[in-house]
Structure formats: C-alpha cells, structure tokens
Write an enzyme that holds these catalytic residues in place. Sequence first.
Site, mmCIF file in Angstrom:
data_model
loop_
_atom_site.group_PDB
_atom_site.id
_atom_site.type_symbol
_atom_site.label_atom_id
_atom_site.label_comp_id
_atom_site.label_asym_id
_atom_site.label_seq_id
_atom_site.Cartn_x
_atom_site.Cartn_y
_atom_site.Cartn_z
ATOM 1 N N THR A 19 0.811 -1.221 0.000
ATOM 2 C CA THR A 19 0.000 0.000 0.000
ATOM 3 C C THR A 19 0.843 1.269 0.000
ATOM 4 O O THR A 19 0.492 2.261 -0.633
ATOM 5 C CB THR A 19 -0.932 0.000 1.239
ATOM 6 O OG1 THR A 19 -1.814 -1.117 1.125
ATOM 7 C CG2 THR A 19 -1.752 1.264 1.336
ATOM 8 N N SER A 68 1.369 -7.568 -1.318
ATOM 9 C CA SER A 68 2.009 -8.669 -0.580
ATOM 10 C C SER A 68 1.065 -9.830 -0.324
ATOM 11 O O SER A 68 1.495 -10.876 0.143
ATOM 12 C CB SER A 68 2.617 -8.178 0.729
ATOM 13 O OG SER A 68 1.643 -8.050 1.737
ATOM 14 N N SER A 69 -0.210 -9.659 -0.640
ATOM 15 C CA SER A 69 -1.103 -10.809 -0.483
ATOM 16 C C SER A 69 -0.758 -11.903 -1.496
ATOM 17 O O SER A 69 -1.203 -13.045 -1.345
ATOM 18 C CB SER A 69 -2.574 -10.398 -0.583
ATOM 19 O OG SER A 69 -2.774 -9.530 -1.648
ATOM 20 N N ASP A 100 -0.052 -6.868 4.546
ATOM 21 C CA ASP A 100 -0.804 -8.116 4.736
ATOM 22 C C ASP A 100 0.086 -9.297 5.117
ATOM 23 O O ASP A 100 -0.271 -10.080 5.982
ATOM 24 C CB ASP A 100 -1.618 -8.451 3.480
ATOM 25 C CG ASP A 100 -2.861 -7.569 3.375
ATOM 26 O OD1 ASP A 100 -3.304 -7.034 4.418
ATOM 27 O OD2 ASP A 100 -3.391 -7.413 2.260
ATOM 28 N N GLN A 288 -4.278 -21.397 19.545
ATOM 29 C CA GLN A 288 -5.128 -20.420 18.847
ATOM 30 C C GLN A 288 -5.225 -19.121 19.635
ATOM 31 O O GLN A 288 -5.679 -18.110 19.110
ATOM 32 C CB GLN A 288 -6.520 -21.011 18.633
ATOM 33 C CG GLN A 288 -6.489 -22.161 17.662
ATOM 34 C CD GLN A 288 -7.858 -22.625 17.217
ATOM 35 O OE1 GLN A 288 -8.852 -21.949 17.416
ATOM 36 N NE2 GLN A 288 -7.912 -23.784 16.605
#
Length: 350
Positions: A19, A68-69, A100, A288
């Site tokens: 971005t 970067s995704s 990302d 998690q």
Amino acid sequence: MTAGPDLDAPVLVIYTGGTLGMVPGPRGLTPGRDIEARLRRALAALPPARQASLPAFEVLETDRPIDSSSATPGDWQALAALVARHYRRHAGIVILHGTDTLAWTAASLAFQLQGIDRPVILTGAMRPLEAEGSDATANVEDALRFAVMPRLQEVALCFAGRLLRGCRSRKWQTQDAAAFDSPNFAALGERVDTEVVLYPGRGLADHQRGAPRFELPDYAPLSAGGVVRLALWPGLQAWQVEAWLDDERVRGAVLEVWGGGNLPEDPALAGVLARASGEGKLLAALSQCPHGAVAFGGYAAGQGLKDAGVLSAEDMTPEATFAKLIHLLAQPLEERERRRRFLTPLVGER
Ligand code: ASP
C-alpha cells in the site's frame, strides 16, 4: 569476523510493493513505480531539522512490485538473496513491503539472515504515500533512523512508532495505523516525540557476535504447498486432517490447537498425526490464543499431541512457525537435527 557496518554508508531502501507505494487503478489500489522520487518528495515535506538529521539512503526497486497478499516463500528467498548481495555496502537495510504478509516475510528473513550484523527493518503503510493523512512518511522516517543504529543487529519491523522483533510480530488490525503487535515479546524500540529510542537489552546483538552466517537454502521445492496451516474447530474430523497430511507433497504442518495445547480426544485424529510424524513430516503445534505458550501434558487432551510426535511451538507466532518449518525443511538436515533446531531459539523467535 566482518568489520561491521560503515555507519556513514547510505541505508539501502528496497521497495517490494504494498500500500505504501500504491496508486489508484481502475480496479482499486495497485503497486506504483518510481518510488525513489516519490519518497524523496514526501520526506522533503518534513520540518527542516528532521530532514537534516535523516540518514542518507539509496533506493532499489524490485522488478515487479506486488501486493504482498500474493507473496510466496519464493519471494522471501529472493528478498533474502537481495539483502545478502547488498548489505555490506550499507549501514542498514529498510524494506518497504505490503502489510498483509509483512510479518511472514519478516519471520522468514530472520531465519535466512541469521547472524546479520546490522539492522534490517521492514515497514509499510496502511495508506499510500500520497494519500491524505498517510502514515507512510512517518513509518519510513522512523525506519531510516533505526536503520543506522549499530546495536540493532536483527530483522525488525517498524510501524506506527514501534520497533518489533520481526519473527515475533503479527498484523493485528485491518484499518488502524497501529496495525502490528508483538504479542509475546516486548518492543525493541519506539518513537518518543520525534526521537527513536532503542532498548538494546531486548535485542539479539549480544548473543549474535561474529561474522554473519546466513542460511539461504532453495525454497522452491516447498513453495508449492509443502507446508500447510491447519486450525482446529469444534467437530473437526480425522478424515479432514488426513486429507491434507496424507498428501505426499505435504512435508510439514502448523497445527493451531486449543488453549495451552489441547486436541480433541479422538484416537483416529491422534493416529493421523502419528502416522504423518512417523513418515518424517514436521508437525508443530501452537495455540489459537494470541498470547501465551502451549505446553503439552497439562491435560489428558494434550497427550495426543505429544504421543504423536508433534513439536511444541511454545509461544511462537503462526507466521514464524510456518516460516521456520519452510526454512528447516528446505535444508538437507537429518530429521533429528531438524526437530532439534525447531525446538531451539535461533533468532529470538521463541
Ligand atoms: N494488500 C496490501 C499489501 O499487503 C496491504 C498493505 O500493504 O497495507 O500489499
């Protein structure tokens, strides 16, 4: 021993996309080019005293800046090779990267550039350089200042006024400018007013003395799905895990289990994990919960992991666990040595 960085040498800024350098396109923001002129223009708007105290820098743009995704372990490998090729001529390195997958790249670089004797700092922005109220200039300014601090000898991530260990950081917010956090490790530094301050006692420098001993293995064989990431959900079935782990292309897996290290008490599931481990696949479990570590054996429900030969990732991030599995599997190591290294802190990742 290498001589260490020449502190008067310019910082090398590597632009990979994200971005920070994006411009509007017909389908939304897309990576822009000509980053050097755009960066210098943005920094020229800083107050004169801050401009005058900025370190000198040179800019290198990758051939094809990306969102970067779309990054893959192959991109991590190419980036580490680029740093390894250039770092000697620079006091430090700043990498401009999309947010990302920034934490993933940072973790991977930390393993590939083990022993780096100067700062390698990744940064990016939540809003493009030219957008109103952008965070880009401030992030680049801070990163440049940290990049000439000789006591910083590791891969770090600089964002919203905080310097975080690269392999401990995670993207934490989708919109907020303070988008990153380091849930299980204190910040390495921060901006205080207009100064950046390093907390060297938290850095790797003291136990990483000596010549860099980079490890730059070929990630290509693992880039096409060699390591998978699997989070438990209530009602998970053994056949579902089997469908992933039995595939011979899969050589390692990150398992995100419950709380302090628990798994459903299901012999079929434990059997699938034990078979995969027995075939030499590297399985690592983490929690998690974003904070804290797994420690097998507290509950009967956790015994299945231990018995199946699953490695504890303790308090590592999923990003660092995944990057470390790729890194270890890419090297010609004996299985025992791979398991030993996984359990050993290599770059302060655990
Ligand atoms: N999609 C963007 C990227 O990761 C997001 C960002 O840079 O903030 O490249």
